[in-house]
Scaffold this motif. Sequence first.
Motif, PDB file in Angstrom:
ATOM      1  N   PRO A   1       6.862  -1.217   1.172  1.00 47.25           N
ATOM      2  CA  PRO A   1       5.565  -0.426   0.721  1.00 47.25           C
ATOM      3  C   PRO A   1       4.914  -0.974  -0.305  1.00 47.25           C
ATOM      4  CG  PRO A   1       7.497   1.237   1.480  1.00 47.25           C
ATOM      5  CD  PRO A   1       8.071  -0.260   1.525  1.00 47.25           C
ATOM      6  N   LEU A   2       5.515  -1.706  -1.104  1.00 40.65           N
ATOM      7  CA  LEU A   2       5.089  -2.448  -2.215  1.00 40.65           C
ATOM      8  C   LEU A   2       4.181  -3.484  -1.752  1.00 40.65           C
ATOM      9  CD1 LEU A   2       7.375  -2.970  -5.319  1.00 40.65           C
ATOM     10  CD2 LEU A   2       5.269  -1.417  -5.035  1.00 40.65           C
ATOM     11  N   VAL A   3       4.622  -4.068  -0.615  1.00 43.99           N
ATOM     12  CA  VAL A   3       4.043  -5.300  -0.239  1.00 43.99           C
ATOM     13  C   VAL A   3       2.675  -4.843   0.365  1.00 43.99           C
ATOM     14  CG1 VAL A   3       4.018  -7.148   1.509  1.00 43.99           C
ATOM     15  CG2 VAL A   3       5.843  -6.834   0.341  1.00 43.99           C
ATOM     16  N   MET A   4       2.670  -3.809   1.124  1.00 42.74           N
ATOM     17  CA  MET A   4       1.424  -3.133   1.693  1.00 42.74           C
ATOM     18  C   MET A   4       0.269  -2.727   0.643  1.00 42.74           C
ATOM     19  SD  MET A   4       1.788  -3.518   4.868  1.00 42.74           S
ATOM     20  CE  MET A   4       0.859  -2.319   5.885  1.00 42.74           C
ATOM     21  N   LEU A   5       1.033  -2.156  -0.347  1.00 41.25           N
ATOM     22  CA  LEU A   5       0.197  -1.652  -1.512  1.00 41.25           C
ATOM     23  C   LEU A   5      -0.624  -2.837  -2.057  1.00 41.25           C
ATOM     24  CD1 LEU A   5      -0.950   0.468  -3.488  1.00 41.25           C
ATOM     25  CD2 LEU A   5       1.336   0.219  -4.706  1.00 41.25           C
ATOM     26  N   GLY A   6       0.322  -3.881  -2.288  1.00 42.18           N
ATOM     27  CA  GLY A   6      -0.440  -5.032  -2.804  1.00 42.18           C
ATOM     28  C   GLY A   6      -1.505  -5.641  -1.833  1.00 42.18           C
ATOM     29  N   ALA A   7      -1.102  -5.795  -0.573  1.00 42.86           N
ATOM     30  CA  ALA A   7      -2.067  -6.378   0.276  1.00 42.86           C
ATOM     31  C   ALA A   7      -3.374  -5.521   0.181  1.00 42.86           C
ATOM     32  CB  ALA A   7      -1.645  -6.447   1.623  1.00 42.86           C
ATOM     33  N   GLY A   8      -3.300  -4.072   0.427  1.00 44.64           N
ATOM     34  CA  GLY A   8      -4.492  -3.437   0.188  1.00 44.64           C
ATOM     35  C   GLY A   8      -5.326  -3.307  -0.920  1.00 44.64           C
ATOM     36  N   LEU A   9      -4.719  -3.720  -2.212  1.00 42.70           N
ATOM     37  CA  LEU A   9      -5.443  -4.138  -3.159  1.00 42.70           C
ATOM     38  C   LEU A   9      -5.930  -5.131  -3.500  1.00 42.70           C
ATOM     39  CD1 LEU A   9      -2.887  -2.617  -6.028  1.00 42.70           C
ATOM     40  CD2 LEU A   9      -4.917  -1.548  -5.499  1.00 42.70           C
ATOM     41  N   LEU A  10      -5.391  -6.230  -2.769  1.00 42.39           N
ATOM     42  CA  LEU A  10      -5.960  -7.679  -2.701  1.00 42.39           C
ATOM     43  C   LEU A  10      -7.045  -7.543  -1.676  1.00 42.39           C
ATOM     44  CD1 LEU A  10      -2.858  -9.839  -2.222  1.00 42.39           C
ATOM     45  CD2 LEU A  10      -4.521  -9.993  -4.208  1.00 42.39           C
ATOM     46  N   TRP A  11      -7.017  -6.888  -0.456  1.00 41.20           N
ATOM     47  CA  TRP A  11      -8.084  -6.681   0.187  1.00 41.20           C
ATOM     48  C   TRP A  11      -9.368  -5.964  -0.259  1.00 41.20           C
ATOM     49  CZ3 TRP A  11      -6.908  -5.386   6.133  1.00 41.20           C
ATOM     50  CH2 TRP A  11      -8.045  -5.396   6.873  1.00 41.20           C
ATOM     51  N   PHE A  12      -9.095  -4.936  -1.143  1.00 41.36           N
ATOM     52  CA  PHE A  12     -10.217  -4.294  -1.899  1.00 41.36           C
ATOM     53  C   PHE A  12     -10.811  -5.081  -2.843  1.00 41.36           C
ATOM     54  CE2 PHE A  12     -11.267  -1.325  -5.414  1.00 41.36           C
ATOM     55  CZ  PHE A  12     -12.148  -0.789  -5.037  1.00 41.36           C
ATOM     56  N   GLY A  13     -10.066  -5.872  -3.696  1.00 42.63           N
ATOM     57  CA  GLY A  13     -10.449  -6.669  -4.865  1.00 42.63           C
ATOM     58  C   GLY A  13     -11.151  -7.905  -4.191  1.00 42.63           C
ATOM     59  N   TRP A  14     -10.967  -8.359  -2.977  1.00 40.58           N
ATOM     60  CA  TRP A  14     -11.529  -9.687  -2.486  1.00 40.58           C
ATOM     61  C   TRP A  14     -13.105  -9.457  -2.080  1.00 40.58           C
ATOM     62  CZ3 TRP A  14      -6.708 -12.716  -1.292  1.00 40.58           C
ATOM     63  CH2 TRP A  14      -7.338 -13.890  -1.126  1.00 40.58           C
ATOM     64  N   PHE A  15     -13.431  -8.211  -2.015  1.00 40.89           N
ATOM     65  CA  PHE A  15     -14.844  -7.940  -1.746  1.00 40.89           C
ATOM     66  C   PHE A  15     -15.645  -8.380  -2.847  1.00 40.89           C
ATOM     67  CE2 PHE A  15     -13.442  -4.724   1.316  1.00 40.89           C
ATOM     68  CZ  PHE A  15     -13.910  -5.219   2.558  1.00 40.89           C
ATOM     69  N   GLY A  16     -14.996  -8.202  -4.125  1.00 39.97           N
ATOM     70  CA  GLY A  16     -15.795  -8.641  -5.561  1.00 39.97           C
ATOM     71  C   GLY A  16     -15.429 -10.086  -5.751  1.00 39.97           C
TER      72      GLY A  16
END
Length: 448
Positions: free
Chosen positions: A213-228
């Motif tokens: 679950p932490l891995v998926m949370l981190g991947a989601g935050l990376l995906w979100f931040g990557w737009f910036g």
Amino acid sequence: MASAITTLAADAPTLSAANTGFMLICSALVMLMTPGLAFFYGGMVRVKSSLNMLMMSFISLGIVTILWVLYGFSLAFGTDSGSLIGWNSDYAGLSGIGITELWDGYTIPVYVFAVFQLMFAVITPALISGALADRVKFSAWALFTALWVTVVYFPVAHWVWGAGGWLFELGVIDFAGGTAVHINAGAAALGVILVIGKRVGFKKDLMRPHSLPLVMLGAGLLWFGWFGFNAGSWLGNDDGVGAVMFVNTQVATAAAMLAWLGYEKLRHGSFTTLGAASGAVAGLVAITPSGGSCSPLGAIAIGAIAGVVCAMAVGLKYKFNFDDSLDVVGVHLVGGVLGSLLVGLFATGGVQSDAAGLFYGGGLAQLGKQAIGVFAVLAYSLVASALLAFLLDKTIGMRVTEDDEVSGIDQVEHAETAYDFSGAGGGASSRSTAVPVSVAAASKKVDA
């Protein structure tokens, strides 16, 4: 003469509140990527190393920020010297910059550009840390981070993005960091692990992620931040290029995730959450250099290629016997190389520049330029990073002792543990101080 001066004044860029606000938001998104990376890596390691993994990313926010202000921004984006490095005394300490002074030819302040690029500098050494899980002294890692950004990242950023940098002048396309960030970090990771060696029990003990679950949370935050990270690298969106990059970021990431999952289903028989997260990151890496030059259909192809190839590449560490703990080489180095080279095939010539790839009638010229950029950064970062690790290892020592590694680096380096199974922590019922049988049993079964 007066009319010519009037025309030039009218054409000069003026501060845009919209672009300035947009870039500040993008900077905050990129900053969020470093804690996201910490969660992504922290969930992938064993429980006894999870805090250390979080800290190896988080400390970069402190160290690199200070060095960037003192001299890093000046070295990376100051006046060119010999096409290798920059310097501008006004940028040192950010002390000689007017608050409304505009960045070179753009409609945003220098301060905004500086803080946006700072966030790139912060996350790049943090990416390296995933290859070194379980075995590096925290003090040695902090010193390595400071030395590495000074000797490797700041010069390479100038080569790629600085006016006068030799790769910039050559015409190498790197929209948001395929060479400067991902190849740079991936090659550095390989250089360091070749020096410090493998974890105790590599290829013998189970080293499974302790919290998917932490891995998926981190991947989601990376995906979100990557737009910036990606869309912001055009430094505004007056002409729509940033919007194209935003779309391509989403498209390539989706394609890579699906391709990775398809590969592992065929190869291993299962669709895993770790595969979904890793595939998404592989797509984000590959589209970073290429998304400003391709169409959405090209982004699908780039993402799909990266998903499959990176999934195949992560197993190379077992074949070649190097311990890349969290697949930094397989995802960031390989994904960065793919994304950078595929510009030479999929560049349409109609988005960020008129440079066209092979599939759009441009021949092999751009592919050749991309290959020069890829292998120049790879070679420099690999060698320089290995030398830095070697010098630190021979002086202060890079690794914890074998006993400390086996017992757990969190306790040794940070005097803490990520989880408390004793029942003495906050939230325990006042009516019972005993540890429930199910919790005690679970704690014994945790893969330490």
